[in-house]
Design an enzyme around this catalytic site. Structure first.
Site, PDB file in Angstrom:
ATOM      1  N   VAL A  26       0.834  -1.200   0.000  1.00  0.00           N
ATOM      2  CA  VAL A  26       0.000   0.000   0.000  1.00  0.00           C
ATOM      3  C   VAL A  26       0.869   1.250   0.000  1.00  0.00           C
ATOM      4  O   VAL A  26       1.768   1.399   0.835  1.00  0.00           O
ATOM      5  CB  VAL A  26      -0.935  -0.008   1.230  1.00  0.00           C
ATOM      6  CG1 VAL A  26      -1.855   1.197   1.174  1.00  0.00           C
ATOM      7  CG2 VAL A  26      -1.738  -1.296   1.275  1.00  0.00           C
ATOM      8  N   LYS A  27       0.557   2.133  -0.945  1.00  0.00           N
ATOM      9  CA  LYS A  27       1.274   3.410  -1.018  1.00  0.00           C
ATOM     10  C   LYS A  27       0.552   4.442  -0.173  1.00  0.00           C
ATOM     11  O   LYS A  27      -0.658   4.666  -0.347  1.00  0.00           O
ATOM     12  CB  LYS A  27       1.278   3.915  -2.458  1.00  0.00           C
ATOM     13  CG  LYS A  27       2.504   3.533  -3.262  1.00  0.00           C
ATOM     14  CD  LYS A  27       2.309   3.987  -4.681  1.00  0.00           C
ATOM     15  CE  LYS A  27       3.585   4.492  -5.299  1.00  0.00           C
ATOM     16  NZ  LYS A  27       3.374   4.878  -6.708  1.00  0.00           N
TER      17      LYS A  27
END
Ligand code: G3P
Length: 215
Positions: free
Chosen positions: A82-83
């Site tokens: 996840v960014k």
């Protein structure tokens, strides 16, 4: 140095994956919007094409909302990471999510201090945006170099992921700077294969090989 493709274009990803040299993929809202597809659907297609970390980006802006969104995104597929953007709220979320075992790629990193904070918060990756810093008249690769050095000095497990790569030369520079990963747009990835002297050499070998009986 691992090489990721920085794109949401599935044809380019499949072409790169066929070479067996794509270690992962990074996406962002801009890249997915270009493709005119649903984010989750495209990320799942990418996960089928490439067996490695696939970054998908959160768009929430508060820590609580980021944590909720990141949990949802991480549940899409075991390879999804996840960014989260480097903000005060983002750092709070990164700390909480990393403690839960969710793998975070910190995005929109523009200084070594930001990289240090993300690493201390537990992010698995920090992504300095080399090209955007260069566009602004700064030295993007310096942030990669400094972040690598800081992580090595303090034995931080966070990896540097050189992003916003605009030229094949920048890939070489990222490797020389000790970046753990570079994420590369497909045009630059395929350009890395090319050299005019290779083409000339092949032509000459083929012409000479025509002078004897093929084996
Ligand atoms: O994936 C994030 C980053 O690589 C974006 O690059 O070219 O939009 O600055 P760019």
């Amino acid at each position: 140095m691992r090489l990721f493709l920085d794109t949401a274009n599935i044809d380019d990803i499949r072409r790169g994956a066929a070479m067996g040299l794509v270690d992962g993929v990074t996406t962002n809202p801009t890249l997915v919007a270009k493709e005119g597809v649903e984010y989750r659907d495209r990320v799942l297609e990418i996960c089928e094409a490439v067996n490695g970390p696939i970054s998908a980006e959160c768009i929430s802006t508060t820590a609580d909302a980021l944590v909720e969104e990141a949990r949802r995104i991480a549940s899409w597929h075991p390879n999804v990471i996840v960014k989260v953007a480097l903000t005060e709220q983002g750092l709070q979320a990164i700390r909480r999510l990393s403690a839960e075992g969710i793998t975070i790629n910190t995005t929109l990193v523009f200084s070594a201090n930001q990289a240090l904070l993300a690493a201390k918060a537990g992010a698995a990756y920090v992504s300095p945006f080399v090209g955007r810093l260069d566009d602004a008249g700064e030295d993007g690769m310096q942030v990669v170099r400094e972040s690598v050095q800081i992580f090595e000095t303090y034995h931080l497990p966070t990896q540097v992921l050189a992003a916003s790569i605009r030229s094949a030369r920048s890939v070489t520079q990222a490797a020389l700077a000790g970046s753990h990963v570079a994420t590369v747009p497909p045009n630059i990835f395929f350009q890395m294969i090319q050299h005019p002297l290779t083409d000339v050499g092949i032509e000459r070998f083929l012409a000479d090989a025509a002078k004897y009986t093929p084996v």
